[in-house]
Design an enzyme around this catalytic site. Structure first.
Site, short mmCIF file in Angstrom:
data_model
loop_
_atom_site.label_atom_id
_atom_site.label_comp_id
_atom_site.label_asym_id
_atom_site.label_seq_id
_atom_site.Cartn_x
_atom_site.Cartn_y
_atom_site.Cartn_z
N VAL A 8 0.38 -1.28 0.27
CA VAL A 8 -0.15 0.10 0.15
C VAL A 8 1.06 1.23 0.10
CG1 VAL A 8 -2.03 -0.71 0.89
CG2 VAL A 8 -0.38 -0.26 2.57
N SER A 9 0.16 2.41 -0.43
CA SER A 9 0.95 3.58 -0.84
C SER A 9 1.30 4.45 0.78
CB SER A 9 0.00 4.49 -1.52
OG SER A 9 0.69 3.60 -2.86
N THR A 10 0.63 4.44 1.34
CA THR A 10 0.82 5.59 2.85
C THR A 10 0.39 4.18 4.19
OG1 THR A 10 -1.64 5.57 3.20
CG2 THR A 10 -0.05 7.61 2.03
#
Length: 174
Positions: A8-10
């Site tokens: 996931v990105s964050t």
């Protein structure tokens, strides 16, 4: 062995949906990262690639989990697919229904590789055309040639041991 990879990105985002889908594929170990796909410095992904051996399978939820930009994703897929082919490692993408154990899966990755190669060739061709057009207009690329007279003057001043390099640069421009 079957390995999974989720990203996931964050740190605020949740890996749960990807992990559950990957687990349902019967993986032995899942590696995961929580950072942007534009970063190619993913520690867990690097560890995963180090652990893959001949006959292993890498399961991902989606190709988009490997990279954010199409260019990066294609580059990664081409390199990975060549390595995986050479080392007999299978790649499975659940969402896109790609399995490189099947002829269709290998064909899909092969097409991605072909488009990547085409893109590189088009870029090279454009650069060559740009250089050719610039030369036709009298523009030459690269660093301008030094004035031989100024270079000889700079060398003589340097050898005299009277002037510092900074002073020689100021006097000659070399």
């Amino acid at each position: 062995m079957r390995f999974g990879y989720a990203r996931v990105s964050t740190t605020e985002q949740n890996l749960e949906m990807q992990v559950e889908a990957i687990k349902s594929y019967g993986v032995d170990k899942i590696y995961s990262d929580k950072l942007s796909g534009k970063s190619m410095d993913r520690k867990e992904f690097g560890k995963l690639l180090e652990h893959l051996r001949s006959g292993d399978t890498l399961v991902i939820y989606s190709l988009s989990r490997l990279g954010r930009k199409t260019k990066d994703l294609i580059g990664l897929l081409v390199v990975a697919f060549e390595k995986f082919n050479a080392e007999n490692i299978n790649l499975v993408s659940i969402k896109e229904n790609i399995d490189t154990n099947s002829p269709m899966g290998r064909a899909m990755i092969g097409m991605i590789s072909i488009f990547s190669e085409l893109e590189r060739e088009i870029i090279v061709e454009r650069v060559r055309e740009g250089v050719k057009n610039a030369r036709a207009r009298g523009r030459m690329g690269g660093r301008p040639r030094a004035n031989e007279e100024k270079v000889n003057e700079a060398i003589a001043l340097y050898r005299s041991e009277i002037y510092s390099v900074q002073e020689i640069i100021a006097k000659t421009g070399v």
